[in-house]
Design an enzyme around this catalytic site. Structure first.
Site, PDB file in Angstrom:
ATOM      1  N   LYS A  69       0.739  -1.117   0.082  1.00 15.84           N
ATOM      2  CA  LYS A  69       0.195  -0.048  -0.055  1.00 15.84           C
ATOM      3  C   LYS A  69       0.910   1.299   0.132  1.00 15.84           C
ATOM      4  CE  LYS A  69      -1.766   1.541   4.242  1.00 15.84           C
ATOM      5  NZ  LYS A  69      -1.133   2.853   4.431  1.00 15.84           N
ATOM      6  N   ASN A  70       1.949   1.153   0.751  1.00 16.59           N
ATOM      7  CA  ASN A  70       2.830   2.558   0.831  1.00 16.59           C
ATOM      8  C   ASN A  70       3.506   2.811  -0.121  1.00 16.59           C
ATOM      9  OD1 ASN A  70       1.506   2.827   3.259  1.00 16.59           O
ATOM     10  ND2 ASN A  70       3.091   2.359   4.669  1.00 16.59           N
TER      11      ASN A  70
ATOM     12  N   ARG B 119      -3.911  10.696   4.973  1.00 10.80           N
ATOM     13  CA  ARG B 119      -2.953  11.657   4.691  1.00 10.80           C
ATOM     14  C   ARG B 119      -2.004  11.348   3.655  1.00 10.80           C
ATOM     15  NH1 ARG B 119       0.336  14.357   8.357  1.00 10.80           N
ATOM     16  NH2 ARG B 119       2.537  14.021   7.530  1.00 10.80           N
TER      17      ARG B 119
ATOM     18  N   CYS C 155      -4.306  13.171  13.545  1.00 11.72           N
ATOM     19  CA  CYS C 155      -4.399  11.839  13.333  1.00 11.72           C
ATOM     20  C   CYS C 155      -4.102  11.063  14.971  1.00 11.72           C
ATOM     21  CB  CYS C 155      -3.350  11.367  12.424  1.00 11.72           C
ATOM     22  SG  CYS C 155      -3.068   9.536  12.397  1.00 11.72           S
TER      23      CYS C 155
ATOM     24  N   ARG D 166       1.395  14.717  13.336  1.00 12.27           N
ATOM     25  CA  ARG D 166       1.783  14.389  11.993  1.00 12.27           C
ATOM     26  C   ARG D 166       1.565  15.759  11.063  1.00 12.27           C
ATOM     27  NH1 ARG D 166      -0.470   8.669  10.167  1.00 12.27           N
ATOM     28  NH2 ARG D 166       1.374   8.715   8.757  1.00 12.27           N
TER      29      ARG D 166
ATOM     30  N   LYS E  18      15.040  16.097   9.606  1.00 17.38           N
ATOM     31  CA  LYS E  18      14.436  15.101  10.373  1.00 17.38           C
ATOM     32  C   LYS E  18      14.291  13.949   9.207  1.00 17.38           C
ATOM     33  CE  LYS E  18      10.730  13.705  13.528  1.00 17.38           C
ATOM     34  NZ  LYS E  18       9.675  13.949  14.133  1.00 17.38           N
TER      35      LYS E  18
ATOM     36  N   SER F  60      11.888  11.738   6.890  1.00 14.30           N
ATOM     37  CA  SER F  60      10.625  11.709   6.836  1.00 14.30           C
ATOM     38  C   SER F  60      10.109  11.004   5.623  1.00 14.30           C
ATOM     39  CB  SER F  60       9.681  12.896   7.046  1.00 14.30           C
ATOM     40  OG  SER F  60       8.476  12.919   6.282  1.00 14.30           O
ATOM     41  N   VAL F  61       9.251   9.912   5.653  1.00 14.82           N
ATOM     42  CA  VAL F  61       8.942   9.104   4.510  1.00 14.82           C
ATOM     43  C   VAL F  61       8.149   9.862   3.558  1.00 14.82           C
ATOM     44  CG1 VAL F  61       7.601   7.225   3.679  1.00 14.82           C
ATOM     45  CG2 VAL F  61       8.881   7.050   5.763  1.00 14.82           C
TER      46      VAL F  61
ATOM     47  N   ASP G 124       5.339   0.660  11.961  1.00 16.27           N
ATOM     48  CA  ASP G 124       4.045   0.034  11.718  1.00 16.27           C
ATOM     49  C   ASP G 124       4.036  -1.518  12.163  1.00 16.27           C
ATOM     50  OD1 ASP G 124       3.443   2.251  10.318  1.00 16.27           O
ATOM     51  OD2 ASP G 124       3.807   1.721   8.446  1.00 16.27           O
TER      52      ASP G 124
ATOM     53  N   ILE H  70       9.325   7.088  16.484  1.00 17.15           N
ATOM     54  CA  ILE H  70       8.613   7.956  15.285  1.00 17.15           C
ATOM     55  C   ILE H  70       7.375   8.691  15.526  1.00 17.15           C
ATOM     56  CG2 ILE H  70       7.883   7.490  12.962  1.00 17.15           C
ATOM     57  CD1 ILE H  70      10.716   6.475  13.122  1.00 17.15           C
TER      58      ILE H  70
ATOM     59  N   ARG I  44      -8.489  -0.102   5.290  1.00 14.79           N
ATOM     60  CA  ARG I  44      -7.581   1.010   4.729  1.00 14.79           C
ATOM     61  C   ARG I  44      -6.205   0.247   4.203  1.00 14.79           C
ATOM     62  NH1 ARG I  44      -5.569   4.890   8.368  1.00 14.79           N
ATOM     63  NH2 ARG I  44      -4.221   5.238   6.941  1.00 14.79           N
TER      64      ARG I  44
HETATM   65  C1  UD1 Z   1       4.786   6.983   6.558  1.00 17.46           C
HETATM   66  C2  UD1 Z   1       3.989   5.868   6.228  1.00 17.46           C
HETATM   67  C3  UD1 Z   1       3.541   5.031   7.688  1.00 17.46           C
HETATM   68  C4  UD1 Z   1       4.769   4.966   8.588  1.00 17.46           C
HETATM   69  C5  UD1 Z   1       5.620   6.478   8.575  1.00 17.46           C
HETATM   70  C6  UD1 Z   1       6.821   6.090   9.509  1.00 17.46           C
HETATM   71  C7  UD1 Z   1       2.721   5.872   4.093  1.00 17.46           C
HETATM   72  C8  UD1 Z   1       1.641   6.234   3.669  1.00 17.46           C
HETATM   73  N1  UD1 Z   1       2.704   5.974   5.525  1.00 17.46           N
HETATM   74  O1  UD1 Z   1       4.123   7.786   6.995  1.00 17.46           O
HETATM   75  O2  UD1 Z   1       2.876   4.079   7.537  1.00 17.46           O
HETATM   76  O3  UD1 Z   1       4.198   4.775   9.878  1.00 17.46           O
HETATM   77  O4  UD1 Z   1       5.924   6.599   7.245  1.00 17.46           O
HETATM   78  O5  UD1 Z   1       7.568   4.807   8.845  1.00 17.46           O
HETATM   79  O6  UD1 Z   1       3.959   5.479   3.409  1.00 17.46           O
HETATM   80  N2  UD1 Z   1       7.050  14.649  10.478  1.00 17.46           N
HETATM   81  C9  UD1 Z   1       7.259  16.005  10.713  1.00 17.46           C
HETATM   82  N3  UD1 Z   1       6.892  16.851   9.881  1.00 17.46           N
HETATM   83  C10 UD1 Z   1       6.656  16.498   8.543  1.00 17.46           C
HETATM   84  C11 UD1 Z   1       6.237  15.111   8.109  1.00 17.46           C
HETATM   85  C12 UD1 Z   1       6.606  14.139   9.366  1.00 17.46           C
HETATM   86  O7  UD1 Z   1       7.464  16.368  12.042  1.00 17.46           O
HETATM   87  O8  UD1 Z   1       6.207  17.426   7.676  1.00 17.46           O
HETATM   88  C13 UD1 Z   1       7.249  13.735  11.812  1.00 17.46           C
HETATM   89  C14 UD1 Z   1       6.035  12.967  11.955  1.00 17.46           C
HETATM   90  O9  UD1 Z   1       5.059  13.591  12.887  1.00 17.46           O
HETATM   91  C15 UD1 Z   1       6.519  11.587  12.556  1.00 17.46           C
HETATM   92  C16 UD1 Z   1       7.879  11.519  11.769  1.00 17.46           C
HETATM   93  O10 UD1 Z   1       8.373  12.808  11.081  1.00 17.46           O
HETATM   94  O11 UD1 Z   1       6.916  11.883  13.845  1.00 17.46           O
HETATM   95  C17 UD1 Z   1       8.058  10.361  10.763  1.00 17.46           C
HETATM   96  O12 UD1 Z   1       6.599  10.747   9.725  1.00 17.46           O
HETATM   97  P1  UD1 Z   1       6.698  10.424   8.115  1.00 17.46           P
HETATM   98  O13 UD1 Z   1       8.047   9.574   8.078  1.00 17.46           O
HETATM   99  O14 UD1 Z   1       6.634  11.626   7.463  1.00 17.46           O
HETATM  100  O15 UD1 Z   1       5.371   9.297   8.201  1.00 17.46           O
HETATM  101  P2  UD1 Z   1       4.656   9.461   7.032  1.00 17.46           P
HETATM  102  O16 UD1 Z   1       5.283   9.859   5.868  1.00 17.46           O
HETATM  103  O17 UD1 Z   1       3.139  10.331   7.371  1.00 17.46           O
END
Ligand code: UD1
Length: 417
Positions: free
Chosen positions: A22-23, A94, A118, A123, A163, A165-166, A306, A328, A398
């Site tokens: 999915k991701n 999201r 969320c 997030r 930081k 971030s995925v 996850d 995370i 989902r």
């Molecule tokens: C993706 C995955 C989710 C997984 C997560 C971490 C998808 C659709 N979802 O979510 O299943 O749990 O990676 O492996 O692929 N953050 C900020 N600012 C930002 C973005 C993120 O502070 O602009 C923080 C978030 O609050 C969190 C951390 O960074 O604490 C990691 O989040 P992120 O890696 O961005 O997760 P997602 O991409 O939302």
């Protein structure tokens, strides 16, 4: 409202084909904004994918979904797409924010609903905006929407993420793909799903290199029509591996690449889980005398957040005190009160959970809160005595394709009411 009814204590045996990720599918779908004609196979037929498809249709793409053979055909014939992602489509998922990079890069403006809060944490999207600003975008936030513009188009730049971030890495890769010149991203997330997105973009015509946590992208402005097979879902695999460790006689998990889940295998082996690794499958046999361990969630190649909730269920069966440190998300222990209602002994101190085992879980009526917490309750129900009823299961749909069907095929007693 639908519920899941599970009669615990059954031994699992048989084989499960792991679905596509999915991701990985979500950012790849967002990138079809650049394309003309794409065929995707091994697409998981889950709600988040349908929501993303709806969003792309709203934007102006044509999508044909073939649920029988898990494929999607995407046609992008319009010269100008609608550059709006409305609240109703972004609020439940999201990943809707991932259309921001492609729309800005190709059409120089976008109006995207803020994804909002969320259950598992605040997030924010500041890192997404930080990266796109470096490429020349300007933002205003008003009435719950991000108004984005890049009047003279996006231009390549150096971006060092403060930081990991995925999602922000994905948005930056997508924007860099179409930006003028070279984009160099450092301190990136390098989750296998991001590598799958990059492989897809390369096939589309992209010029992208990944070296450790650095991604170098030379922008393009033409694309090819391609077919692409989505990678397997490593979180679904991990979930069923834990199911096998909890209740398996012999559980065979097919259509996977075990090289991608080395960390998960390492921790499960440390606990004493019996597993056999083959080229494209993992076989779980009966595990006894599980040992307690400590783990910390981390960006890939670390242990995935996850899978944290599912792992916690397994830890209730291990002798001694296990520990999970969640690094995370700030609020990702919502499954704990529900597991406690089933007899688990878990203490929480800030972002550390201490799981005391071994305990016998007993069936109860419980409530699912988010996607991975929901599936952890299913695992708890399978390994518990008596009957478990799980409420609010829409989260499961989902992200888990045919969950009940796959488990029933392996002799679990589980049904939706
Ligand atoms: C993706 C995955 C989710 C997984 C997560 C971490 C998808 C659709 N979802 O979510 O299943 O749990 O990676 O492996 O692929 N953050 C900020 N600012 C930002 C973005 C993120 O502070 O602009 C923080 C978030 O609050 C969190 C951390 O960074 O604490 C990691 O989040 P992120 O890696 O961005 O997760 P997602 O991409 O939302």
């Amino acid at each position: 409202m639908q519920k899941l009814l599970i009669k615990g204590g059954k031994k699992l045996s048989g084989s499960i084909s792991i679905s596509g990720s999915k991701n990985a599918t979500l950012p790849i779908l967002a990138s079809t904004i650049f394309s003309k004609r794409i065929t995707l196979s091994n697409v998981p037929m889950v709600k988040d994918i349908f929501t993303m498809a709806q969003l792309l249709e709203f934007i102006g793409l044509k999508i044909f979904l073939n649920k029988k053979n898990n494929s999607l055909k995407i046609f992008n014939k319009k010269r100008n797409l609608n550059t709006l992602a409305p609240y109703k489509l972004v609020k439940t998922m999201r990943a809707g924010i991932l259309v921001l990079g492609p729309l800005l890069a190709k059409y120089r403006s976008a109006k995207i609903s803020l994804p909002g809060g969320c259950a598992i944490g605040t997030r924010p999207v500041d890192l997404h905006l930080f990266a796109l600003k470096k490429l020349g975008a300007k933002f205003k936030i008003k009435n719950g929407y991000i108004f984005a513009t890049a009047k003279s188009g996006l231009k390549g730049n150096k971006i060092n993420f403060p930081k990991i971030s995925v999602g922000a890495t994905e948005n930056a890769v997508l924007a860099g793909f179409w930006a003028k010149g070279r984009t160099v991203l450092t301190n990136c997330a390098i989750e296998p799903e991001i590598i799958d997105l990059i492989n897809f973009l390369k096939k589309l015509g992209g010029k992208i290199k990944v070296v450790k946590r650095k991604i170098v992208i030379d922008g393009v402005n033409t694309v090819k029509n391609i077919s692409y097979r989505i990678m397997f879902d490593r979180i679904e695999l991990g979930t069923y591996m834990i199911a096998g460790a909890l209740a398996g006689n012999k559980l065979i998990l097919n259509k996977v690449d075990p090289k991608i889940i080395k960390t998960e295998i390492k921790f499960l082996k440390k606990m004493g889980v019996k597993l056999l690794i083959k080229k494209d499958k993992v076989v779980l046999t009966k595990s006894k005398n599980l040992r307690s361990i400590s783990l910390k969630t981390n960006p890939y190649p670390g242990f995935p957040t996850d899978l944290q909730a599912q792992m916690m269920v397994l830890m209730t069966k291990a002798k001694g005190v296990s520990k999970i440190q969640e690094t995370i998300f700030e609020n990702r222990f919502m499954h704990v009160p529900e597991l406690r209602r089933m007899g688990a002994i878990i203490k929480i101190n800030k972002n550390i959970a201490e799981i005391h085992g071994p305990t016998r879980l007993s069936g109860a009526e419980i409530m699912a809160t988010d996607l991975r917490a929901s599936v952890c309750l299913v695992l708890a129900g399978i390994s518990a005595e008596n009957r478990t009823i799980i409420n609010r299961i829409y989260h499961l749909d989902r992200g888990y394709s045919n969950l009940e069907k796959k488990l029933r095929k392996c002799k679990a007693t589980i049904r939706r009411i």
